[in-house]
Write a protein that holds these residues in place. Structure first.
Motif, mmCIF file in Angstrom:
data_model
loop_
_atom_site.group_PDB
_atom_site.id
_atom_site.type_symbol
_atom_site.label_atom_id
_atom_site.label_comp_id
_atom_site.label_asym_id
_atom_site.label_seq_id
_atom_site.Cartn_x
_atom_site.Cartn_y
_atom_site.Cartn_z
ATOM 1 N N LYS A 79 0.831 -1.218 0.000
ATOM 2 C CA LYS A 79 0.000 0.000 0.000
ATOM 3 C C LYS A 79 0.865 1.269 0.000
ATOM 4 C CE LYS A 79 -2.690 -2.080 3.383
ATOM 5 N NZ LYS A 79 -3.393 -1.952 4.638
ATOM 6 N N HIS A 80 2.188 1.089 -0.207
ATOM 7 C CA HIS A 80 3.148 2.212 -0.161
ATOM 8 C C HIS A 80 3.026 2.979 1.150
ATOM 9 C CE1 HIS A 80 3.949 1.396 -4.354
ATOM 10 N NE2 HIS A 80 2.658 1.447 -4.585
ATOM 11 N N CYS A 81 2.948 2.241 2.226
ATOM 12 C CA CYS A 81 2.647 2.862 3.520
ATOM 13 C C CYS A 81 3.543 2.352 4.648
ATOM 14 C CB CYS A 81 1.177 2.592 3.845
ATOM 15 S SG CYS A 81 0.530 3.717 5.070
ATOM 16 N N LEU A 82 4.826 2.096 4.352
ATOM 17 C CA LEU A 82 5.729 1.603 5.397
ATOM 18 C C LEU A 82 5.931 2.658 6.488
ATOM 19 C CD1 LEU A 82 7.494 -0.729 6.409
ATOM 20 C CD2 LEU A 82 9.393 0.218 5.090
ATOM 21 N N ASN A 83 6.071 3.921 6.079
ATOM 22 C CA ASN A 83 6.212 4.988 7.079
ATOM 23 C C ASN A 83 4.972 5.085 7.961
ATOM 24 O OD1 ASN A 83 8.677 5.555 5.975
ATOM 25 N ND2 ASN A 83 8.155 7.551 5.161
ATOM 26 N N GLY A 84 3.811 4.850 7.347
ATOM 27 C CA GLY A 84 2.553 4.870 8.105
ATOM 28 C C GLY A 84 2.504 3.753 9.132
ATOM 29 N N LEU A 85 3.007 2.581 8.738
ATOM 30 C CA LEU A 85 3.064 1.438 9.674
ATOM 31 C C LEU A 85 3.976 1.775 10.854
ATOM 32 C CD1 LEU A 85 2.376 -1.688 10.106
ATOM 33 C CD2 LEU A 85 4.612 -2.100 9.073
ATOM 34 N N GLU A 86 5.125 2.374 10.530
ATOM 35 C CA GLU A 86 6.071 2.708 11.597
ATOM 36 C C GLU A 86 5.500 3.790 12.518
ATOM 37 O OE1 GLU A 86 10.831 3.420 12.079
ATOM 38 O OE2 GLU A 86 10.062 2.407 10.318
ATOM 39 N N ALA A 87 4.827 4.773 11.933
ATOM 40 C CA ALA A 87 4.194 5.833 12.736
ATOM 41 C C ALA A 87 3.148 5.236 13.679
ATOM 42 C CB ALA A 87 3.555 6.880 11.831
#
Length: 206
Positions: A79-87
């Motif tokens: 989902k191009h959301c690795l930073n979101g997962l980390e946040a």
């Protein structure tokens, strides 16, 4: 005044968990960490990190460590959301430790945006996000040590059954392990991050 530091370990690895760790302590005790010689985990030997780990836990008022599985990482990368997962997981750590202010190491190119996202997901707690926070703030250095030691233990456990190196794409032992496993079984073990470009390249080549 309670201060919290949060950092990750294993973000760039092809396999194993992404670990996020946080510690909190009273501001007046920050000097105890400095006096120990605590610094960014990347600047310490594995043996020193192990020694610091125990001492940090003794000094800390509280600490919290989470491990994010390759399966969750793959789902977020799709989902191009690795930073979101980390946040999201940093916010969990910040909420759990409930300090007056939290310092986090930003994986986002925009540290302010990353900090705001963590704050939003942790009931608007005060969050300060910086690049290289692990070398700028001793509280984040301490968190980086907890994260790295936890991650190293997870990799050591996998290494009991597999010759897989450090887990990073720059490690030829790791690349050989993933390649050989895929050639032999036509699948990848569940501890490999299948969404990683170096892994997809290996699968494509085979």
């Amino acid at each position: 005044m309670q201060i919290c530091g949060v950092d990750d370990a294993g973000r760039g690895s092809m396999l194993g968990p992404l670990v996020i760790a946080g510690i909190s302590l009273d501001k007046k005790n920050l000097q105890k960490l400095s006096s120990l010689g605590v610094k960014d985990s990347k600047k310490l030997s594995p043996k020193l990190r192990e020694q610091f780990y125990k001492k940090i836990i003794d000094i800390a008022d509280d600490y919290y460590i989470v491990k994010i599985s390759p399966r969750l990482i793959d789902a977020s990368v799709k989902k191009h959301c690795l930073n979101g997962l980390e946040a999201k997981y940093m916010a969990k750590v910040v909420s759990k430790l409930n300090a007056d202010i939290s310092y986090v190491d930003s994986c986002d190119v925009n540290p302010a945006r990353f900090g705001k996202e963590i704050s939003k997901q942790s009931d608007n707690r005060k969050v300060k996000s910086y690049h290289h926070a692990d070398s700028r703030f001793v509280i984040v250095s301490a968190a980086s040590i907890l994260a790295k030691v936890t991650r190293d233990k997870a990799i050591a456990k996998l290494r009991q059954n597999h010759d897989l190196g450090s887990g990073y794409p720059s490690d030829t032992v790791t690349v050989k392990f993933v390649t050989k496993y895929h050639v032999t079984y036509s699948v990848l073990p569940n501890f490999v991050r299948k969404s990683w470009k170096p892994v997809q390249k290996i699968v494509g080549n085979n």
